[in-house]
Design a protein around this motif. Sequence first.
Motif, PDB file in Angstrom:
ATOM      1  N   TYR A 133       1.425  -9.856   0.082  1.00  0.00           N
ATOM      2  CA  TYR A 133       2.747  -9.270  -0.218  1.00  0.00           C
ATOM      3  C   TYR A 133       2.609  -7.804  -0.811  1.00  0.00           C
ATOM      4  CZ  TYR A 133       1.904 -10.368  -5.197  1.00  0.00           C
ATOM      5  OH  TYR A 133       1.380 -10.520  -6.501  1.00  0.00           O
ATOM      6  N   ARG A 134       1.725  -7.545  -1.355  1.00  0.00           N
ATOM      7  CA  ARG A 134       1.594  -6.277  -2.216  1.00  0.00           C
ATOM      8  C   ARG A 134       1.897  -4.940  -1.059  1.00  0.00           C
ATOM      9  NH1 ARG A 134       0.150  -6.777  -7.599  1.00  0.00           N
ATOM     10  NH2 ARG A 134      -0.758  -8.613  -7.978  1.00  0.00           N
ATOM     11  N   ASP A 135       1.665  -5.423   0.272  1.00  0.00           N
ATOM     12  CA  ASP A 135       1.440  -4.361   1.457  1.00  0.00           C
ATOM     13  C   ASP A 135       3.024  -3.759   1.107  1.00  0.00           C
ATOM     14  OD1 ASP A 135      -1.128  -4.451   1.874  1.00  0.00           O
ATOM     15  OD2 ASP A 135      -0.514  -6.273   3.428  1.00  0.00           O
ATOM     16  N   TRP A 136       4.013  -4.554   0.952  1.00  0.00           N
ATOM     17  CA  TRP A 136       5.521  -4.091   0.788  1.00  0.00           C
ATOM     18  C   TRP A 136       5.736  -2.972  -0.266  1.00  0.00           C
ATOM     19  CZ3 TRP A 136       8.769  -4.811   4.793  1.00  0.00           C
ATOM     20  CH2 TRP A 136       8.741  -5.599   5.611  1.00  0.00           C
ATOM     21  N   PHE A 137       5.114  -2.961  -0.904  1.00  0.00           N
ATOM     22  CA  PHE A 137       5.373  -2.306  -2.201  1.00  0.00           C
ATOM     23  C   PHE A 137       5.199  -0.832  -1.814  1.00  0.00           C
ATOM     24  CE2 PHE A 137       3.525  -5.323  -5.579  1.00  0.00           C
ATOM     25  CZ  PHE A 137       4.579  -6.188  -5.194  1.00  0.00           C
ATOM     26  N   SER A 138       4.488  -0.245  -0.800  1.00  0.00           N
ATOM     27  CA  SER A 138       4.517   1.214  -0.511  1.00  0.00           C
ATOM     28  C   SER A 138       5.109   1.546   0.755  1.00  0.00           C
ATOM     29  CB  SER A 138       2.754   1.590  -0.175  1.00  0.00           C
ATOM     30  OG  SER A 138       2.412   0.534   0.933  1.00  0.00           O
ATOM     31  N   SER A 139       6.020   0.548   1.090  1.00  0.00           N
ATOM     32  CA  SER A 139       6.933   0.686   2.460  1.00  0.00           C
ATOM     33  C   SER A 139       8.176   1.586   2.040  1.00  0.00           C
ATOM     34  CB  SER A 139       7.496  -0.636   3.063  1.00  0.00           C
ATOM     35  OG  SER A 139       8.209  -1.154   2.019  1.00  0.00           O
ATOM     36  N   PRO A 140       8.634   2.420   2.921  1.00  0.00           N
ATOM     37  CA  PRO A 140       9.848   3.053   2.743  1.00  0.00           C
ATOM     38  C   PRO A 140      10.948   2.425   2.235  1.00  0.00           C
ATOM     39  CG  PRO A 140       8.836   3.712   4.676  1.00  0.00           C
ATOM     40  CD  PRO A 140       8.080   2.670   4.141  1.00  0.00           C
ATOM     41  N   TRP A 141      10.973   1.232   2.688  1.00  0.00           N
ATOM     42  CA  TRP A 141      12.127   0.244   2.499  1.00  0.00           C
ATOM     43  C   TRP A 141      12.166  -0.216   0.943  1.00  0.00           C
ATOM     44  CZ3 TRP A 141      11.729  -4.985   0.651  1.00  0.00           C
ATOM     45  CH2 TRP A 141      12.851  -5.747   0.583  1.00  0.00           C
ATOM     46  N   SER A 142      10.901  -0.490   0.493  1.00  0.00           N
ATOM     47  CA  SER A 142      10.803  -0.834  -0.972  1.00  0.00           C
ATOM     48  C   SER A 142      10.900   0.403  -1.995  1.00  0.00           C
ATOM     49  CB  SER A 142       9.260  -1.608  -1.467  1.00  0.00           C
ATOM     50  OG  SER A 142       9.213  -1.737  -2.649  1.00  0.00           O
ATOM     51  N   MET A 143      10.432   1.593  -1.275  1.00  0.00           N
ATOM     52  CA  MET A 143      10.690   2.925  -2.199  1.00  0.00           C
ATOM     53  C   MET A 143      12.142   3.023  -2.682  1.00  0.00           C
ATOM     54  SD  MET A 143       7.329   3.957  -2.843  1.00  0.00           S
ATOM     55  CE  MET A 143       7.612   5.507  -2.949  1.00  0.00           C
ATOM     56  N   GLU A 144      12.931   2.770  -1.548  1.00  0.00           N
ATOM     57  CA  GLU A 144      14.384   3.194  -1.851  1.00  0.00           C
ATOM     58  C   GLU A 144      15.295   1.949  -2.644  1.00  0.00           C
ATOM     59  OE1 GLU A 144      15.944   3.216   2.284  1.00  0.00           O
ATOM     60  OE2 GLU A 144      14.786   4.935   2.804  1.00  0.00           O
ATOM     61  N   LYS A 145      14.676   1.194  -3.137  1.00  0.00           N
ATOM     62  CA  LYS A 145      15.399   0.107  -4.317  1.00  0.00           C
ATOM     63  C   LYS A 145      15.351   0.805  -5.429  1.00  0.00           C
ATOM     64  CE  LYS A 145      15.583  -3.094  -1.057  1.00  0.00           C
ATOM     65  NZ  LYS A 145      16.937  -3.545  -0.493  1.00  0.00           N
ATOM     66  N   PRO A 146      16.354   0.204  -6.014  1.00  0.00           N
ATOM     67  CA  PRO A 146      16.634   0.702  -7.597  1.00  0.00           C
ATOM     68  C   PRO A 146      15.092   0.691  -8.473  1.00  0.00           C
ATOM     69  CG  PRO A 146      18.244  -0.650  -6.856  1.00  0.00           C
ATOM     70  CD  PRO A 146      17.318  -0.838  -5.664  1.00  0.00           C
ATOM     71  N   THR A 147      14.484  -0.360  -8.239  1.00  0.00           N
ATOM     72  CA  THR A 147      12.948  -0.585  -8.832  1.00  0.00           C
ATOM     73  C   THR A 147      12.082  -0.345  -7.717  1.00  0.00           C
ATOM     74  OG1 THR A 147      14.265  -2.062 -10.161  1.00  0.00           O
ATOM     75  CG2 THR A 147      11.842  -1.900 -10.300  1.00  0.00           C
ATOM     76  N   PRO A 148      11.631   0.723  -7.536  1.00  0.00           N
ATOM     77  CA  PRO A 148      10.552   0.870  -6.565  1.00  0.00           C
ATOM     78  C   PRO A 148       9.317   0.378  -6.591  1.00  0.00           C
ATOM     79  CG  PRO A 148      11.493   3.142  -7.279  1.00  0.00           C
ATOM     80  CD  PRO A 148      11.838   2.208  -8.294  1.00  0.00           C
ATOM     81  N   ASN A 149       8.592   0.170  -5.527  1.00  0.00           N
ATOM     82  CA  ASN A 149       7.407  -0.512  -5.509  1.00  0.00           C
ATOM     83  C   ASN A 149       7.174  -1.834  -6.105  1.00  0.00           C
ATOM     84  OD1 ASN A 149       6.655   2.107  -4.502  1.00  0.00           O
ATOM     85  ND2 ASN A 149       6.074   2.820  -6.421  1.00  0.00           N
ATOM     86  N   SER A 150       8.195  -2.831  -5.876  1.00  0.00           N
ATOM     87  CA  SER A 150       8.248  -4.000  -6.546  1.00  0.00           C
ATOM     88  C   SER A 150       9.309  -4.920  -5.804  1.00  0.00           C
ATOM     89  CB  SER A 150       8.516  -3.980  -7.898  1.00  0.00           C
ATOM     90  OG  SER A 150       9.993  -3.418  -7.898  1.00  0.00           O
ATOM     91  N   SER A 151       9.298  -4.690  -4.317  1.00  0.00           N
ATOM     92  CA  SER A 151      10.153  -5.493  -3.635  1.00  0.00           C
ATOM     93  C   SER A 151       9.702  -5.897  -2.406  1.00  0.00           C
ATOM     94  CB  SER A 151      11.741  -4.782  -3.351  1.00  0.00           C
ATOM     95  OG  SER A 151      12.192  -4.286  -4.518  1.00  0.00           O
ATOM     96  N   VAL A 152      10.232  -7.118  -2.175  1.00  0.00           N
ATOM     97  CA  VAL A 152       9.486  -8.030  -0.564  1.00  0.00           C
ATOM     98  C   VAL A 152      10.906  -8.264   0.081  1.00  0.00           C
ATOM     99  CG1 VAL A 152       7.362  -8.309  -1.436  1.00  0.00           C
ATOM    100  CG2 VAL A 152       9.114  -9.967  -1.581  1.00  0.00           C
ATOM    101  N   PRO A 153      11.193  -8.377   1.323  1.00  0.00           N
ATOM    102  CA  PRO A 153      12.180  -9.005   2.252  1.00  0.00           C
ATOM    103  C   PRO A 153      12.395 -10.414   1.507  1.00  0.00           C
ATOM    104  CG  PRO A 153      10.793  -7.691   3.479  1.00  0.00           C
ATOM    105  CD  PRO A 153      10.005  -8.059   2.402  1.00  0.00           C
ATOM    106  N   MET A 154      13.608 -10.862   1.843  1.00  0.00           N
ATOM    107  CA  MET A 154      14.037 -12.361   1.702  1.00  0.00           C
ATOM    108  C   MET A 154      13.102 -13.073   2.418  1.00  0.00           C
ATOM    109  SD  MET A 154      15.850 -14.697   0.388  1.00  0.00           S
ATOM    110  CE  MET A 154      17.564 -13.845  -0.293  1.00  0.00           C
TER     111      MET A 154
END
Length: 245
Positions: free
Chosen positions: A149-170
């Motif tokens: 799941y950590r692979d999502w942290f470096s994705s552009p989608w996760s980087m654009e979140k209010p808290t970058p590098n800590s999100s995964v999709p639903m």
Amino acid sequence: LGTMVALLKLYLMAFSFVFWAAGLTMLIIGIWAKLSLETYLVLSTNEYPNTPFILLTTGTAVIVWGFLGCYSAATEHRCLLRTYGSFQFAVLVAGLAVGLSNLLYRKDIAEGFQNGLWEAIRSYTEDEGKTEVLDAVQRSLNCCGVESYRDWFSSPWSMEKPTPNSSVPMSCCRARKGCLHSPLPSDAWGIYHDGCFTKISHFVSDNMFYIATAGLGVAVMQVVGIILTSLLAARIPSGGVSHSI
């Protein structure tokens, strides 16, 4: 001679029934392959032969020609028997093509899916088609990311979140209700931890092996049919029908 022709007719009619059953099996496998594998192959960066289409087309043709094989043997129609033999040779080639291509392409599956999964993560929400497929894969295989799941942290989608590098999709959530996925809690509770790469490559590779085995089995079976058809056609007079006593 009459006894030999009668035996060949009996054997060829029995083979034609088995041939028809094999065609039905190929048709069913083709439908199953199209429904179960097509979604996953969208994520691969490698090109693969359109195995489901080959199986569907060949299976349908075999079902039709299975009946014609019985008819040509029962009526001792020499021209139709030769045509039937030619069709069996075509099925032999198709079976070998399906079997060998799937066995060979199994070696490229890992690289294709690994690259494809990374591309899907990098283009998440930008490429709607791959986004939908990736979400469906993560839900159905209970996985998240490529290796984890950590692979999502470096994705552009996760980087654009209010808290970058800590999100995964639903789609990484074990249950939609109450799932904290953006941002994730420190213990990453409530999401799938295992990556999708190993699961999806094993799933597709194993199923391609079964398809390859079925294709090669049908191809080998055609050798028997071609021999029986050739022997019977050779013993029927050029007029079309033998008059055995």
